[in-house]
Structure formats: structure tokens, C-alpha cells
Design an enzyme around this catalytic site. Structure first.
Site, PDB file in Angstrom:
ATOM      1  N   GLU A  26     -12.438   7.107 -10.184  1.00  0.00           N
ATOM      2  CA  GLU A  26     -13.874   7.259  -9.938  1.00  0.00           C
ATOM      3  C   GLU A  26     -14.211   8.746  -9.923  1.00  0.00           C
ATOM      4  O   GLU A  26     -13.435   9.557  -9.409  1.00  0.00           O
ATOM      5  CB  GLU A  26     -14.229   6.620  -8.584  1.00  0.00           C
TER       6      GLU A  26
ATOM      7  N   ASN B 157     -12.443  12.487 -14.050  1.00  0.00           N
ATOM      8  CA  ASN B 157     -13.345  12.108 -15.132  1.00  0.00           C
ATOM      9  C   ASN B 157     -12.526  11.355 -16.174  1.00  0.00           C
ATOM     10  O   ASN B 157     -11.772  11.954 -16.946  1.00  0.00           O
ATOM     11  CB  ASN B 157     -13.989  13.359 -15.744  1.00  0.00           C
TER      12      ASN B 157
ATOM     13  N   ASP C 291     -22.167   2.230 -16.138  1.00  0.00           N
ATOM     14  CA  ASP C 291     -23.525   2.743 -16.332  1.00  0.00           C
ATOM     15  C   ASP C 291     -23.984   2.400 -17.754  1.00  0.00           C
ATOM     16  O   ASP C 291     -23.307   2.744 -18.723  1.00  0.00           O
ATOM     17  CB  ASP C 291     -23.522   4.260 -16.139  1.00  0.00           C
TER      18      ASP C 291
ATOM     19  N   GLU D 225     -20.539  -4.953  -7.167  1.00  0.00           N
ATOM     20  CA  GLU D 225     -21.663  -5.136  -8.070  1.00  0.00           C
ATOM     21  C   GLU D 225     -21.775  -6.583  -8.531  1.00  0.00           C
ATOM     22  O   GLU D 225     -22.879  -7.131  -8.667  1.00  0.00           O
ATOM     23  CB  GLU D 225     -21.521  -4.206  -9.287  1.00  0.00           C
TER      24      GLU D 225
END
Length: 259
Positions: free
Chosen positions: A68, A101, A124, A220
Site C-alpha cells: 500500500e 509504490n 482506483d 470495500e
């Protein structure tokens, strides 16, 4: 990309070998100071760690790593795993998380054909066309994921955004190193390259317990269920060298397909 204030990363996987045992999986430390197993399950963009800890519980013999980019979220998951290890002795020792990343530094952590499963849960969507290059599934990144996956390894995607699901399937279907294994049963979502997706003889979705975990254990996913939304998922298998179609490899170099 999410804002970050900088973080350290190894120059190559060998430089990080001792940290796997000292910082991430001390219970798996071998006599030479390194971990006895390698990370094989990778949760990219782990969020609050629901999938990471669920996979660790389901597969106690596998090392599971969540990655993350957000510092505070990663710290939360780290504390969550530490609490689980304390509350459930001898469990969750195979779960850990790492801030980095993933679009830039995966080669600094993993070796060729090291991973067995890679998960992308509710990434995203980057709706604006100018930001599509930031999507975590792209032709160039799929080539990188294929490098880290073992032949026969699996790549999992799930999202509640139909447009993004179509994007995932289009990119994966067009890539010469991946074949469709299973997908959500939404007849209105059809990948543009379905004819060449190696989709014949697809197993039933229920056969893969990771699909259920991916749908039910992520924060989510639970939110989407509460709101009555739909979850679109797809599972792709990393092809063996003898299964790769040469014409699809040549198409990969077409500049129109890079992205």
C-alpha cells in the site's frame, strides 16, 4: 498517484532478504537468518488489510504480503496484524504489509516466477481519460506481473465499476501471457477480445476459494454489499511458455496496444 513523502526501497530482492525474516515473518526465519519460504501471495493496494489477513488465515503455509502506498493506512494494517498475532498465538505469522509504490518498485522486492497469486481489489478507477495511464492494470504492467508470476499462477481483479472491469478484461485478454480462468456472470460485460482469450473450459467460479474471500473479506467489498452494488471480478492464469501464441506476442509491440 496518492501523495507520499518518500520511502526507502532495496536496490534488488537480495538486498531485502534478511528484512523478510527480521521485520515481516520472524516465525519463518531459518538457520541462515533468511525466511524459509518466499512471499507467494501478493495483495496490491491492500487498503485496510481485509484480504491480506483473510488469505493468511486460509493459507497458513503461504507467506502473504499486502502492499500500500498510503503511510497511515499501511501503519494501521501493521498494527492490525500485530494485534491478531497477539490475540491468536501461532496464527497470522504469515501475514505482513509493506509501504511502497507498486507501479514502480515491484522488481526491487520480488524475483522472477516467485509469486503464485496477485490480487487487485477495488483499485482506483481513474475515470478521466488523461489518468488512465495511472490504472494498476495496463499492458506494460501486466508484462511485469507476468514476470513475477509462476507459470500457472493467477491474477485476480475485482471492482464495483463496470467500466473498469471491462478495461481489466480487455487488457488481460489482449496480453499474450494471460488466459481467462473465470469471471463474474454478468452477461452485459463482455471483453472486446473474448474470442482470443483462451476462455474455453473455464472452471466454475466456486472452485476457487480466493474468489469468495476477495468478494466477502475486503472492506470495500463489504461496503459494496451493504449498498446493494455489484462486484465484477475476473481471474487470469499466467500461461506456460508452450501455451503462448506468437501472434499475440507480436501484437504486444504494436504501439496502439501499449497502455
Amino acid at each position: 498517484l496518492s501523495h507520499n513523502d518518500g520511502f526507502a526501497y532495496p536496490l534488488n530482492p537480495e538486498d531485502y532478504s534478511l528484512k523478510w525474516s527480521s521485520e515481516h515473518y520472524p516465525a519463518f526465519r531459518s538457520s541462515n537468518g533468511e525466511v524459509s519460504n518466499l512471499v507467494e501471495y501478493l495483495d496490491i493496494g491492500m487498503g485496510f488489510g481485509g484480504l491480506t489477513v483473510a488469505l493468511a488465515k486460509q493459507f497458513p503455509e503461504k507467506l502473504v504480503l499486502g502492499m500500500e502506498i498510503r503511510a497511515k493506512v499501511c501503519e494501521y494494517v501493521k498494527l492490525r496484524i500485530e494485534a491478531l498475532r497477539k490475540d491468536f498465538p501461532c496464527q497470522y505469522q504469515n501475514a505482513s504489509c509493506l509501504r511502497t509504490n507498486c507501479m514502480r518498485y515491484l522488481p526491487n522486492y520480488f524475483k522472477k516466477a516467485q509469486l503464485e497469486k496477485i490480487f487487485f481489489c477495488f483499485p482506483d478507477p481513474h475515470f478521466k481519460a488523461k489518468n488512465h495511464r495511472r490504472r494498476i492494470i495496463s499492458t506494460s504492467l501486466l508484462s511485469e506481473y507476468a514476470y513475477f508470476l509462476k507459470p500457472g499462477g493467477k491474477l485476480y481483479t475485482i471492482t464495483d465499476v463496470k467500466e473498469l472491469h471491462v478495461w481489466h478484461m480487455e487488457k488481460c485478454d489482449a496480453h499474450p501471457l494471460f488466459a481467462l480462468e473465470s469471471k463474474s456472470t454478468d452477461e452485459s460485460v463482455v471483453a472486446a477480445t473474448d474470442e482470443g482469450s483462451h476462455a474455453s473450459n473455464m472452471p466454475e467460479v466456486e472452485e476457487d476459494i480466493c474468489v469468495r474471500i476477495m468478494q466477502e473479506e475486503t472492506e470495500e467489498g463489504k461496503k459494496v454489499a451493504r449498498l446493494g452494488g455489484r462486484k465484477h471480478f475476473a481471474v487470469y492464469r499466467r500461461l506456460r511458455d508452450d501455451e503462448i501464441q506468437l501472434n499475440k506476442v507480436l501484437q504486444l509491440w504494436d504501439t496502439d496496444t501499449i497502455g
